[in-house]
Design a protein around this motif. Structure first.
Motif, PDB file in Angstrom:
ATOM      1  N   LEU A   1       0.872  -1.250   0.060  1.00 41.47           N
ATOM      2  CA  LEU A   1       0.124  -0.021   0.032  1.00 41.47           C
ATOM      3  C   LEU A   1       0.793   1.380   0.004  1.00 41.47           C
ATOM      4  O   LEU A   1       0.237   2.250  -0.224  1.00 41.47           O
ATOM      5  N   PHE A   2       2.047   0.902   0.369  1.00 35.87           N
ATOM      6  CA  PHE A   2       3.162   2.263   0.338  1.00 35.87           C
ATOM      7  C   PHE A   2       4.229   1.941  -0.830  1.00 35.87           C
ATOM      8  O   PHE A   2       4.566   1.047  -0.953  1.00 35.87           O
ATOM      9  N   ASP A   3       4.383   3.099  -1.286  1.00 32.27           N
ATOM     10  CA  ASP A   3       5.396   3.495  -2.164  1.00 32.27           C
ATOM     11  C   ASP A   3       6.805   2.992  -1.773  1.00 32.27           C
ATOM     12  O   ASP A   3       7.123   3.507  -0.768  1.00 32.27           O
ATOM     13  N   VAL A   4       7.273   2.097  -2.632  1.00 36.30           N
ATOM     14  CA  VAL A   4       8.803   2.100  -2.515  1.00 36.30           C
ATOM     15  C   VAL A   4       9.504   2.449  -3.688  1.00 36.30           C
ATOM     16  O   VAL A   4       9.027   1.869  -5.022  1.00 36.30           O
ATOM     17  N   GLY A   5      10.270   3.457  -3.776  1.00 40.71           N
ATOM     18  CA  GLY A   5      10.952   3.977  -4.830  1.00 40.71           C
ATOM     19  C   GLY A   5      11.476   2.645  -5.808  1.00 40.71           C
ATOM     20  O   GLY A   5      12.010   2.151  -5.594  1.00 40.71           O
ATOM     21  N   GLY A   6      11.036   3.050  -7.116  1.00 42.86           N
ATOM     22  CA  GLY A   6      11.201   2.139  -8.135  1.00 42.86           C
ATOM     23  C   GLY A   6      10.403   0.867  -8.006  1.00 42.86           C
ATOM     24  O   GLY A   6      10.472   0.096  -9.402  1.00 42.86           O
ATOM     25  N   ASP A   7       9.426   0.621  -7.453  1.00 40.53           N
ATOM     26  CA  ASP A   7       8.489  -0.428  -7.688  1.00 40.53           C
ATOM     27  C   ASP A   7       7.101   0.277  -7.881  1.00 40.53           C
ATOM     28  O   ASP A   7       6.833   1.111  -7.687  1.00 40.53           O
ATOM     29  N   VAL A   8       6.244  -0.547  -8.629  1.00 42.46           N
ATOM     30  CA  VAL A   8       5.055  -0.276  -8.798  1.00 42.46           C
ATOM     31  C   VAL A   8       4.131  -0.692  -7.313  1.00 42.46           C
ATOM     32  O   VAL A   8       4.216  -1.754  -7.049  1.00 42.46           O
ATOM     33  N   THR A   9       3.425   0.147  -7.112  1.00 39.30           N
ATOM     34  CA  THR A   9       2.356  -0.099  -5.890  1.00 39.30           C
ATOM     35  C   THR A   9       1.061  -0.542  -6.419  1.00 39.30           C
ATOM     36  O   THR A   9       0.521   0.318  -7.035  1.00 39.30           O
TER      37      THR A   9
ATOM     38  N   GLN B   1       3.097   3.215 -13.265  1.00 42.33           N
ATOM     39  CA  GLN B   1       4.291   3.813 -13.362  1.00 42.33           C
ATOM     40  C   GLN B   1       4.931   3.545 -11.822  1.00 42.33           C
ATOM     41  O   GLN B   1       4.053   3.403 -11.043  1.00 42.33           O
ATOM     42  N   PRO B   2       6.218   2.862 -12.089  1.00 43.22           N
ATOM     43  CA  PRO B   2       6.812   2.841 -10.663  1.00 43.22           C
ATOM     44  C   PRO B   2       6.670   4.146  -9.668  1.00 43.22           C
ATOM     45  O   PRO B   2       7.137   5.096 -10.473  1.00 43.22           O
ATOM     46  N   ALA B   3       6.732   3.933  -8.505  1.00 41.37           N
ATOM     47  CA  ALA B   3       7.047   5.203  -7.695  1.00 41.37           C
ATOM     48  C   ALA B   3       8.338   5.628  -8.063  1.00 41.37           C
ATOM     49  O   ALA B   3       9.442   5.148  -7.899  1.00 41.37           O
ATOM     50  N   LYS B   4       8.369   6.985  -7.888  1.00 42.21           N
ATOM     51  CA  LYS B   4       9.453   7.775  -8.158  1.00 42.21           C
ATOM     52  C   LYS B   4      10.440   7.939  -6.738  1.00 42.21           C
ATOM     53  O   LYS B   4      11.707   8.059  -6.614  1.00 42.21           O
TER      54      LYS B   4
END
Length: 168
Positions: free
Chosen positions: A113-121, A132-135
């Motif tokens: 549920l929480f963005d991790v930079g570089g991953d799609v949430t 798009q993956p989280a920046k």
């Protein structure tokens, strides 16, 4: 509150001598008892050099990978290499007497549920596939990292964390 003294290979050798040569890392048979300890107890174990952050992460990764366990269903992604690298860095800081918080060096997982930079949430939703993956990391993830927590992976959730059962 004072930080524990720096720990070097020489200090570790002296520590083993004081404990009758016993290895301070728990044996494989002790994994389940270690996994049932609270964060406060594990933090105390780290502070007293009873265990290292690297060993805690290794144990968590072993539990995730157990063929009869739920790790493959619970974890969508495991950050094995990054977690081990971060654990080593945490252990080096602790050797220097630097402990950023009580959760320094503890392995944790982050719900999807929480963005991790570089991953799609995905938040458990097929509707978000292809996003798009989280920046950047979510604020809570950034704060956990800044406090020294070791993020070992992302865990699944029911769609948008709404409800008690799901199909994922």
């Amino acid at each position: 509150r004072t930080a524990p003294p720096p720990r070097s290979p020489t200090t570790a050798s002296r520590s083993r001598r004081r404990t009758g040569g016993a290895n301070l890392a728990p044996a494989r048979s002790d994994m389940s008892s270690l996994c049932s300890r609270t964060a406060a107890q594990l933090s105390a174990d780290l502070a007293l050099s009873r265990i290292t952050s690297r060993r805690l992460v290794e144990i968590a990764l072993e539990k995730i990978a157990e063929p009869t366990g739920e790790g493959s269903r619970a974890f969508m992604k495991v950050y094995r290499d990054a977690a081990l690298t971060e654990a080593d860095a945490s252990d080096r800081l602790r050797e220097l007497g630097i402990v950023r918080s009580p959760i320094e060096g503890l392995p944790i997982s982050v719900k999807d549920l929480f963005d991790v930079g570089g991953d799609v949430t995905l938040a458990g939703s097929k509707a978000l596939e292809g996003s798009q993956p989280a920046k950047h990391d979510a604020v809570v993830v950034s704060r956990l990292r800044a406090a020294g927590a070791i993020i070992i992976g992302r865990t699944a959730t029911v769609e948008f964390a709404f409800g008690g059962g799901g199909t994922n």
